[in-house]
Design an enzyme around this catalytic site. Structure first.
Site, PDB file in Angstrom:
ATOM      1  N   ASP A 176       0.853  -1.191   0.000  1.00 45.08           N
ATOM      2  CA  ASP A 176       0.000   0.000   0.000  1.00 45.08           C
ATOM      3  C   ASP A 176       0.889   1.241   0.000  1.00 45.08           C
ATOM      4  OD1 ASP A 176      -2.328   1.505   0.106  1.00 45.08           O
ATOM      5  OD2 ASP A 176      -2.397   1.481   2.294  1.00 45.08           O
TER       6      ASP A 176
ATOM      7  N   TYR B  40       1.183   5.687  -0.583  1.00 54.03           N
ATOM      8  CA  TYR B  40       0.736   6.870   0.185  1.00 54.03           C
ATOM      9  C   TYR B  40       0.901   8.055  -0.767  1.00 54.03           C
ATOM     10  CZ  TYR B  40       0.990   9.466   4.768  1.00 54.03           C
ATOM     11  OH  TYR B  40       0.801  10.256   5.884  1.00 54.03           O
TER      12      TYR B  40
ATOM     13  N   HIS C 241      -3.765  13.786   0.927  1.00 56.65           N
ATOM     14  CA  HIS C 241      -4.021  12.842   2.020  1.00 56.65           C
ATOM     15  C   HIS C 241      -2.835  12.816   2.997  1.00 56.65           C
ATOM     16  CE1 HIS C 241      -5.289   9.242   4.167  1.00 56.65           C
ATOM     17  NE2 HIS C 241      -4.116   8.705   3.913  1.00 56.65           N
TER      18      HIS C 241
ATOM     19  N   ARG D  25       0.453  13.891  13.513  1.00 58.86           N
ATOM     20  CA  ARG D  25       1.703  14.489  14.013  1.00 58.86           C
ATOM     21  C   ARG D  25       1.584  16.012  14.022  1.00 58.86           C
ATOM     22  NH1 ARG D  25       2.389  10.126  10.810  1.00 58.86           N
ATOM     23  NH2 ARG D  25       2.229  11.352   8.919  1.00 58.86           N
TER      24      ARG D  25
ATOM     25  N   GLU E  86     -10.404   3.764   3.534  1.00 63.87           N
ATOM     26  CA  GLU E  86      -9.512   4.522   2.649  1.00 63.87           C
ATOM     27  C   GLU E  86      -9.871   4.148   1.222  1.00 63.87           C
ATOM     28  OE1 GLU E  86      -5.691   5.574   5.374  1.00 63.87           O
ATOM     29  OE2 GLU E  86      -5.475   3.786   4.157  1.00 63.87           O
TER      30      GLU E  86
ATOM     31  N   GLU F 157      -9.138   3.800  -2.437  1.00 64.23           N
ATOM     32  CA  GLU F 157      -7.877   3.674  -3.163  1.00 64.23           C
ATOM     33  C   GLU F 157      -8.099   2.972  -4.506  1.00 64.23           C
ATOM     34  OE1 GLU F 157      -4.515   2.330  -0.958  1.00 64.23           O
ATOM     35  OE2 GLU F 157      -5.364   2.890   0.996  1.00 64.23           O
TER      36      GLU F 157
ATOM     37  N   ASP G 157      -9.079   0.210   1.902  1.00 63.92           N
ATOM     38  CA  ASP G 157      -8.102  -0.176   2.920  1.00 63.92           C
ATOM     39  C   ASP G 157      -8.679   0.200   4.292  1.00 63.92           C
ATOM     40  OD1 ASP G 157      -5.829  -0.829   4.335  1.00 63.92           O
ATOM     41  OD2 ASP G 157      -4.766   1.020   3.826  1.00 63.92           O
TER      42      ASP G 157
ATOM     43  N   ARG H  73      -8.149   3.417  13.227  1.00 58.47           N
ATOM     44  CA  ARG H  73      -7.282   4.574  13.505  1.00 58.47           C
ATOM     45  C   ARG H  73      -6.710   4.582  14.923  1.00 58.47           C
ATOM     46  NH1 ARG H  73      -5.804   5.764   8.522  1.00 58.47           N
ATOM     47  NH2 ARG H  73      -7.581   6.364   7.215  1.00 58.47           N
TER      48      ARG H  73
ATOM     49  N   GLN I  91      -4.053   1.879  15.034  1.00 64.05           N
ATOM     50  CA  GLN I  91      -2.942   2.369  14.193  1.00 64.05           C
ATOM     51  C   GLN I  91      -2.108   3.422  14.919  1.00 64.05           C
ATOM     52  OE1 GLN I  91      -4.396   4.280  10.620  1.00 64.05           O
ATOM     53  NE2 GLN I  91      -2.356   4.742   9.844  1.00 64.05           N
TER      54      GLN I  91
ATOM     55  N   TYR J 190       1.908   2.250  15.485  1.00 65.53           N
ATOM     56  CA  TYR J 190       2.618   2.390  14.207  1.00 65.53           C
ATOM     57  C   TYR J 190       4.037   2.945  14.307  1.00 65.53           C
ATOM     58  CZ  TYR J 190       2.045   7.463  13.418  1.00 65.53           C
ATOM     59  OH  TYR J 190       2.119   8.827  13.487  1.00 65.53           O
TER      60      TYR J 190
ATOM     61  N   LYS K  41      -4.349  -2.167  10.080  1.00 65.54           N
ATOM     62  CA  LYS K  41      -4.706  -2.238   8.655  1.00 65.54           C
ATOM     63  C   LYS K  41      -4.912  -3.676   8.172  1.00 65.54           C
ATOM     64  CE  LYS K  41      -3.511   2.133   7.405  1.00 65.54           C
ATOM     65  NZ  LYS K  41      -4.332   3.046   6.605  1.00 65.54           N
TER      66      LYS K  41
ATOM     67  N   THR L 166      -8.843  -5.895   3.673  1.00 68.65           N
ATOM     68  CA  THR L 166      -8.744  -4.931   2.572  1.00 68.65           C
ATOM     69  C   THR L 166      -9.676  -5.447   1.487  1.00 68.65           C
ATOM     70  OG1 THR L 166      -6.409  -4.585   3.094  1.00 68.65           O
ATOM     71  CG2 THR L 166      -7.156  -3.829   0.936  1.00 68.65           C
TER      72      THR L 166
ATOM     73  N   THR M 261      -4.623   6.292  -0.172  1.00 72.02           N
ATOM     74  CA  THR M 261      -5.893   7.000  -0.163  1.00 72.02           C
ATOM     75  C   THR M 261      -5.911   8.100  -1.217  1.00 72.02           C
ATOM     76  OG1 THR M 261      -5.899   6.649   2.200  1.00 72.02           O
ATOM     77  CG2 THR M 261      -7.508   8.221   1.332  1.00 72.02           C
TER      78      THR M 261
ATOM     79  N   GLU N 208     -10.235  12.237   7.596  1.00 64.07           N
ATOM     80  CA  GLU N 208     -10.018  13.552   6.994  1.00 64.07           C
ATOM     81  C   GLU N 208     -11.340  14.318   6.871  1.00 64.07           C
ATOM     82  OE1 GLU N 208      -7.796  11.435   3.620  1.00 64.07           O
ATOM     83  OE2 GLU N 208      -7.210  13.539   3.383  1.00 64.07           O
TER      84      GLU N 208
HETATM   85  O1  LIG Z   1       0.345   9.320   8.029  1.00 65.96           O
HETATM   86  C1  LIG Z   1       0.155   8.305   8.709  1.00 65.96           C
HETATM   87  O2  LIG Z   1       0.704   8.113   9.775  1.00 65.96           O
HETATM   88  C2  LIG Z   1      -0.771   7.256   8.256  1.00 65.96           C
HETATM   89  C3  LIG Z   1      -1.247   7.192   7.028  1.00 65.96           C
HETATM   90  C4  LIG Z   1      -2.203   6.193   6.606  1.00 65.96           C
HETATM   91  O3  LIG Z   1      -2.858   5.483   7.374  1.00 65.96           O
HETATM   92  C5  LIG Z   1      -2.453   6.085   5.185  1.00 65.96           C
HETATM   93  C6  LIG Z   1      -2.099   4.808   4.513  1.00 65.96           C
HETATM   94  O4  LIG Z   1      -2.487   3.664   4.775  1.00 65.96           O
HETATM   95  C7  LIG Z   1      -1.521   5.056   3.190  1.00 65.96           C
HETATM   96  C8  LIG Z   1      -2.554   5.636   2.294  1.00 65.96           C
HETATM   97  O5  LIG Z   1      -3.613   5.009   2.158  1.00 65.96           O
HETATM   98  O6  LIG Z   1      -2.338   6.695   1.716  1.00 65.96           O
HETATM   99 CA   LIG Z   2      -4.058   2.902   2.765  1.00 66.56          CA
HETATM  100 MG   LIG Z   3      -6.336  -2.692   5.005  1.00 63.39          MG
END
Ligand SMILES: O=C(O)/C=C/C(=O)CC(=O)CC(=O)O
Ligand SMILES: [Ca+2]
Ligand SMILES: [Mg+2]
Length: 391
Positions: free
Chosen positions: A106, A108, A113, A122, A179, A181, A213, A217, A220, A224, A233, A237, A324, A338
């Site tokens: 996956d 990003y 996004h 963050r 998400e 995608e 996806d 949250r 995660q 993470y 995650k 999916t 996403t 979002e």
């Molecule tokens: O920025 C983060 O910490 C987390 C981002 C995501 O969860 C997004 C991800 O799975 C990737 C995406 O779908 O763009």
């Molecule tokens: Ca994703």
């Molecule tokens: Mg998933």
């Protein structure tokens, strides 16, 4: 014999011809192609055992020349009468997972996004990490939990810790999200030790699906750092049943947004291209977002090149998702975190204020794209409903 009637405005006309794996009551799953509201059984119509398989993998492994040839054979076939035993109305078939997923990655690739999630996850740092404009950031997901559209999603449980809690607790996810995608399917793999160049994309990638996806949250956010997404995650999916061949998406190619700084040579394409797909996200039947794929920063070819630049092999059935799809506007965001800005700005769904998914909620993601000569083609939809967590 049957002559399939194709309305002039069908999004599944002769410029689309997506593949899927289907079955009818009492028969084994096999490969079909969609023509208007009909599924044509290719094992019967083309009399070829490669289509009498429960996945598209054997056909995809035959390579690009063969993909072109079969598309031409299908065009010939349906311009004439098709044997009755090969023709099934779409409402009479069951759809299955179209591919055996080899590996699942996956990315990003949406700047919008990534910036939004940076702000939400963050808040004290720059929204985009310093690497983001130099490489398509991604992670390896769980191939075995890729499920076909329509599969119910049991709310995951796990460790959660809200920022104001001092220690984690175990329990059902409280911030279950989606998400929206686009997934790319590798048809023709590449050997260990040999990177795939950006120019090989068309030879290697068979087609695209829509992908959800599902994302927990709270799980995660706690788990993470520093290794990235894991159980937040990997529980499921979902992908759409119809694999739209890349060959059907030539008219949908558009330049990516400008890339600055210029990426390193292995990521440089003469004309980086993305796809002009219009996604639609429905939450319990109400449209809540329209994410535009044309806004994606990194191109699909750059993602494949990056995924293999270290010499990692690729295999028939590898699935890599874009990440996403979010556009610059609020109503173009591809995740509920979002859309509801971390749960602080609920959105209205059928008159109710909503932030994250509740048990019983259903989400459907669909998309269309320009086809040749002013036509539009559809990518079908990926749908899933949330079931309560295991007791
Ligand atoms: O920025 C983060 O910490 C987390 C981002 C995501 O969860 C997004 C991800 O799975 C990737 C995406 O779908 O763009
Ligand atoms: Ca994703
Ligand atoms: Mg998933």
């Amino acid at each position: 014999m049957t002559r399939i009637s194709i309305p002039a405005d069908s999004p599944y006309g002769l410029t689309n011809l997506p593949y899927a794996v289907f079955s009818t009551p009492g028969t084994a799953p096999r490969v079909g192609v969609r023509v208007a509201d009909t599924v044509v059984d290719l094992a019967v119509a083309l009399d070829d055992d490669v289509f009498a398989q429960p996945t598209l993998n054997a056909f995809m492994a035959q390579g690009h020349e063969r993909w072109v040839e079969v598309r031409e054979q299908i065009l010939d076939l349906v311009s004439d009468d098709v044997p009755d035993t090969a023709v099934h109305p779409i409402g009479a078939v069951t759809m299955h997972l179209p591919i055996e997923v080899a590996d699942y990655v996956d990315f990003y690739a949406s700047e919008h996004h990534a910036s939004n999630l940076g702000r939400l996850f963050r808040p004290d740092a720059e929204p985009l990490m310093p690497n983001w404009k130099h490489l398509p950031v991604g992670y390896h997901g769980r191939a075995g939990t890729v499920v076909p559209s329509g599969t119910d999603i049991v709310r995951p449980s796990g460790q959660r810790k809200a920022p104001d809690e001092t220690s984690p607790s175990y329990g059902p996810c409280r911030r279950l999200d989606i998400e929206a995608e686009v997934g790319f399917i590798v048809g023709s793999g590449s050997p260990l030790g040999t990177p795939v160049s950006v120019d090989e994309f068309d030879q290697r990638v068979f087609g695209v699906v829509l992908l959800n996806d599902w994302s927990a949250r709270d799980i995660q956010a706690w788990e993470y750092v520093p290794l990235g997404p894991f159980l937040g995650k990997s529980f499921a999916t979902s992908i759409s049943p119809w694999v739209v061949p890349l060959l059907a998406l030539e008219a949908a190619r558009v330049p990516t947004p400008p890339q600055d700084p210029e990426p390193l040579p292995y990521l440089r394409e003469k004309n980086p291209w993305g796809l002009d797909l219009d996604l639609v996200v429905e939450w319990n039947g109400q449209v809540v977002s329209r994410p535009p794929y044309r806004e994606m920063y990194w191109s699909p070819a750059q993602m494949l090149a990056h995924m293999t630049v270290n010499g990692a092999s690729s295999r028939t059935g590898d699935l890599f998702a874009s990440g996403t799809v979010s556009g610059p506007l609020k109503q173009e965001r591809g995740a509920f975190i979002e859309l509801s800005w971390g749960g602080k700005e609920p959105i209205e769904v059928n008159g109710e204020k909503r932030t994250f998914l509740e048990d019983g909620d259903e989400v459907a993601i669909s998309a269309t794209a320009p086809g040749p000569r002013g036509t539009r083609i559809a990518l079908g939809e990926v749908r899933g409903r949330v079931l309560p967590a295991n007791p």
